[in-house]
Enzyme design. Structure first.
Site, mmCIF file in Angstrom:
data_model
loop_
_atom_site.group_PDB
_atom_site.id
_atom_site.type_symbol
_atom_site.label_atom_id
_atom_site.label_comp_id
_atom_site.label_asym_id
_atom_site.label_seq_id
_atom_site.Cartn_x
_atom_site.Cartn_y
_atom_site.Cartn_z
ATOM 1 N N ASP A 117 7.586 5.187 8.394
ATOM 2 C CA ASP A 117 7.300 4.784 9.738
ATOM 3 C C ASP A 117 6.020 5.536 10.104
ATOM 4 O O ASP A 117 5.838 6.936 10.127
ATOM 5 C CB ASP A 117 8.143 4.601 10.981
ATOM 6 C CG ASP A 117 7.463 3.557 11.812
ATOM 7 O OD1 ASP A 117 7.529 2.458 11.357
ATOM 8 O OD2 ASP A 117 7.149 3.588 13.123
ATOM 9 N N LYS A 121 -6.691 10.738 -1.563
ATOM 10 C CA LYS A 121 -6.205 10.593 -0.197
ATOM 11 C C LYS A 121 -4.904 11.362 -0.123
ATOM 12 O O LYS A 121 -4.547 11.885 0.887
ATOM 13 C CB LYS A 121 -5.975 8.977 -0.115
ATOM 14 C CG LYS A 121 -5.294 8.753 1.288
ATOM 15 C CD LYS A 121 -4.929 7.125 1.234
ATOM 16 C CE LYS A 121 -3.911 6.850 2.433
ATOM 17 N NZ LYS A 121 -3.684 5.425 2.760
ATOM 18 N N GLY A 156 0.798 -1.164 -0.132
ATOM 19 C CA GLY A 156 0.033 0.069 -0.043
ATOM 20 C C GLY A 156 0.814 1.301 -0.026
ATOM 21 O O GLY A 156 0.596 2.227 -0.923
HETATM 22 P P1 ITT Z 1 7.021 -1.221 6.465
HETATM 23 O O1 ITT Z 1 7.882 -1.141 8.124
HETATM 24 O O2 ITT Z 1 7.693 -2.465 5.920
HETATM 25 O O3 ITT Z 1 7.146 0.059 5.963
HETATM 26 P P2 ITT Z 1 4.253 -1.624 7.855
HETATM 27 O O4 ITT Z 1 3.182 -1.970 7.358
HETATM 28 O O5 ITT Z 1 5.013 -2.569 9.055
HETATM 29 O O6 ITT Z 1 5.444 -1.535 6.630
HETATM 30 P P3 ITT Z 1 4.760 0.505 9.960
HETATM 31 O O7 ITT Z 1 5.621 -0.341 10.604
HETATM 32 O O8 ITT Z 1 5.024 1.899 9.433
HETATM 33 O O9 ITT Z 1 4.388 -0.332 8.575
HETATM 34 O O10 ITT Z 1 3.270 0.378 10.280
HETATM 35 C C1 ITT Z 1 2.126 1.067 10.144
HETATM 36 C C2 ITT Z 1 0.776 0.626 10.202
HETATM 37 O O11 ITT Z 1 -0.061 1.670 10.319
HETATM 38 C C3 ITT Z 1 0.594 -0.047 8.735
HETATM 39 O O12 ITT Z 1 0.666 -1.502 8.793
HETATM 40 C C4 ITT Z 1 -0.908 0.265 8.665
HETATM 41 O O13 ITT Z 1 -1.648 -0.653 9.405
HETATM 42 C C5 ITT Z 1 -1.101 1.721 9.564
HETATM 43 N N1 ITT Z 1 -1.212 2.694 8.370
HETATM 44 C C6 ITT Z 1 -0.071 3.480 8.198
HETATM 45 N N2 ITT Z 1 -0.407 4.342 7.057
HETATM 46 C C7 ITT Z 1 -1.461 4.120 6.655
HETATM 47 C C8 ITT Z 1 -2.439 4.538 5.831
HETATM 48 O O14 ITT Z 1 -2.122 5.517 5.051
HETATM 49 N N3 ITT Z 1 -3.743 4.187 5.769
HETATM 50 C C9 ITT Z 1 -3.817 3.055 6.476
HETATM 51 N N4 ITT Z 1 -3.285 2.435 7.525
HETATM 52 C C10 ITT Z 1 -2.223 3.241 7.540
#
Ligand code: ITT
Length: 202
Positions: free
Chosen positions: A69, A174, A11
């Site tokens: 992050d 968005k 995403g």
């Molecule tokens: P990476 O660390 O590999 O980048 P991750 O999904 O683990 O991927 P994060 O540690 O930054 O990423 O966790 C952020 C979480 O917050 C992510 O898994 C989503 O569930 C949520 N999140 C972040 N940005 C979002 C968005 O634009 N829309 C919806 N949920 C989001």
């Protein structure tokens, strides 16, 4: 110039591609740069975690790297899931985490469900020089999911500016208001400065 996107989240990759490709970067996924594993996110802030990911990828690939992050902070839960949004409830999928969050908010009525998405971006070079950029987006959590676009908690995140959830918005809509869009705009603005030119070319 090649830019390795330091994330395993598809995403995020889609949102980065749409925003950064027009700036002339050749975007490469971490996997295509030969990186399979990411270090543990042990930071105490979003910025620290983004820096851990960006430095790991820049150092391992020898290329410029960008990491994100991000998290969702819910007022009624004193900022949770926040830094732990990706591991909330130790659940494996976006859908399970979203339903878990809703189940923790059943007693919280509309009008008291304010939340914000936050995002730290870190741009890092193989020599470990790096810069960070911040973005936020305010919203309110609905009682049930709406929409199928986007990822993560998007189906329950109602944006008052858009008048719909992030999962009902197009990617371009968005990006105009989102935490990642705002952080990317701060990065883009910085890229036109003399400091950025010296960062990128020295
Ligand atoms: P990476 O660390 O590999 O980048 P991750 O999904 O683990 O991927 P994060 O540690 O930054 O990423 O966790 C952020 C979480 O917050 C992510 O898994 C989503 O569930 C949520 N999140 C972040 N940005 C979002 C968005 O634009 N829309 C919806 N949920 C989001």
């Amino acid at each position: 110039m090649k830019l390795v996107i330091a994330t395993g989240n598809q995403g995020k990759v889609r949102e980065f591609t749409a925003a950064l490709a027009p700036l002339g970067f050749e975007l490469v996924s971490a996997r295509d740069a030969g990186i399979e594993a990411f270090p543990e996110e042990t930071g105490k802030t979003y910025e620290e975690n983004a820096r851990i990911k960006a430095l790991h990828v820049a150092n391992s690939s020898g290329q410029l790297s960008l990491a994100d992050d991000s998290g969702l902070e819910v007022d009624a839960l004193q900022g949770a899931p926040g830094l732990y949004s990706a591991r909330y409830g130790e659940l494996a999928s976006d859908k399970e985490r979203t339903l878990h969050l809703l189940s923790n908010l059943t007693d919280v009525e509309m009008g008291k469900r304010q939340a914000r998405f936050v995002c730290s971006l870190v741009l890092a070079k193989p020599d470990s020089q790096n810069r960070s950029f911040w973005g936020e987006a305010p919203g309110e959590l609905l009682m049930a999911p709406q929409g199928t676009e986007g990822f993560g908690y998007d189906p329950i995140f109602f944006s008052p500016v858009l008048g719909k959830t992030f999962a009902e918005a197009t990617e371009a809509e968005k990006r105009k208001v989102s935490h990642r869009g705002n952080a990317l705009r701060n990065l883009t603005e910085w890229l036109s400065t003399a400091e950025a030119k010296s960062f990128l070319h020295n």
